[in-house]
Design an enzyme around this catalytic site. Structure first.
Site, mmCIF file in Angstrom:
data_model
loop_
_atom_site.group_PDB
_atom_site.id
_atom_site.type_symbol
_atom_site.label_atom_id
_atom_site.label_comp_id
_atom_site.label_asym_id
_atom_site.label_seq_id
_atom_site.Cartn_x
_atom_site.Cartn_y
_atom_site.Cartn_z
ATOM 1 N N TYR A 14 0.806 -1.226 0.000
ATOM 2 C CA TYR A 14 0.000 0.000 0.000
ATOM 3 C C TYR A 14 0.841 1.281 0.000
ATOM 4 C CZ TYR A 14 -3.605 -3.319 1.316
ATOM 5 O OH TYR A 14 -4.462 -4.386 1.338
ATOM 6 N N HIS A 19 -4.516 6.208 -0.797
ATOM 7 C CA HIS A 19 -4.994 6.167 0.592
ATOM 8 C C HIS A 19 -3.870 6.460 1.589
ATOM 9 C CE1 HIS A 19 -8.830 5.555 2.364
ATOM 10 N NE2 HIS A 19 -8.804 4.261 2.588
ATOM 11 N N PHE A 60 -4.916 -1.361 9.919
ATOM 12 C CA PHE A 60 -5.419 -0.961 8.612
ATOM 13 C C PHE A 60 -6.305 0.263 8.800
ATOM 14 C CE2 PHE A 60 -3.772 -5.045 7.460
ATOM 15 C CZ PHE A 60 -3.252 -4.787 6.196
ATOM 16 N N ASN A 106 -13.376 5.866 6.061
ATOM 17 C CA ASN A 106 -13.420 4.856 7.123
ATOM 18 C C ASN A 106 -12.399 5.082 8.234
ATOM 19 O OD1 ASN A 106 -15.651 3.429 6.167
ATOM 20 N ND2 ASN A 106 -14.379 2.303 4.708
#
Length: 182
Positions: A14, A19, A60, A106
């Protein structure tokens, strides 16, 4: 004392995704003066210098609040600033906000659920194309990569100024509504 949390997902998979723009900014803010004070109890990489705590949660994104809460509960900072990507802003746009809704993010939802929403946010626009999940977990396009260093440098400067000032003043001075791609 001020806690600055940059949101992202852990691991090399990632590292260069949209993000993870919060992580990228923490890496830019952290210089050799910052001491690594990470601990398993913080669920994140934590660096401290001169009344500033930098945090990159190792949870996460959807569980970011656990790390922010753990660091907040231990250090009891007077001020919390969260840096995160924002799908609703055009790529390179930068906005500042205190409180308010998560906007569907989120990581912000997780923080709000655990500590409330009385903290400052630096929202960095990543734009939006197609499926949101695939988009935020995707890497920047070649065109975006060309502008990314400028966007990160601009936002880092704004965050440094925010540390010395009020969010309303910084919002007036540093908000970029249309993005920095020319």
């Amino acid at each position: 004392m001020t806690l600055i949390a940059g949101l992202g997902n852990p691991g090399p998979k990632y590292e260069n995704t949209r993000h993870n723009i919060g992580f990228m900014l923490i890496d830019l803010l952290k210089d050799s003066n910052f001491k690594d004070v990470s601990s398993a109890k913080f669920q994140g990489e934590v660096f401290k210098f001169n009344g500033i705590i930098l945090l990159k949660p190792t949870t996460f994104m959807n569980l970011s609040g656990q790390s922010v809460k753990a660091v907040r509960d231990f250090y009891k900072p007077d001020r919390i600033i969260v840096i995160h990507d924002d799908l609703d802003l055009s790529f390179g746009a930068v906005k500042f906000k205190k409180g308010g809704s998560s906007g569907g993010h989120n990581g912000i939802k997780s923080i709000d659920n655990l500590i409330g929403n009385d903290y400052e946010r630096v929202r960095v626009g990543i734009g939006h194309e197609g499926d949101a999940k695939n988009f935020v977990l995707g890497e920047f396009s070649d065109e975006e990569k060309k502008a990314l260093d400028e966007i990160l440098a601009y936002t880092k400067n704004a965050v440094c100024e925010l540390l010395k000032s009020d969010i309303n003043e910084i919002s007036q001075k540093f908000t970029v509504k249309k993005g920095l791609i020319k």
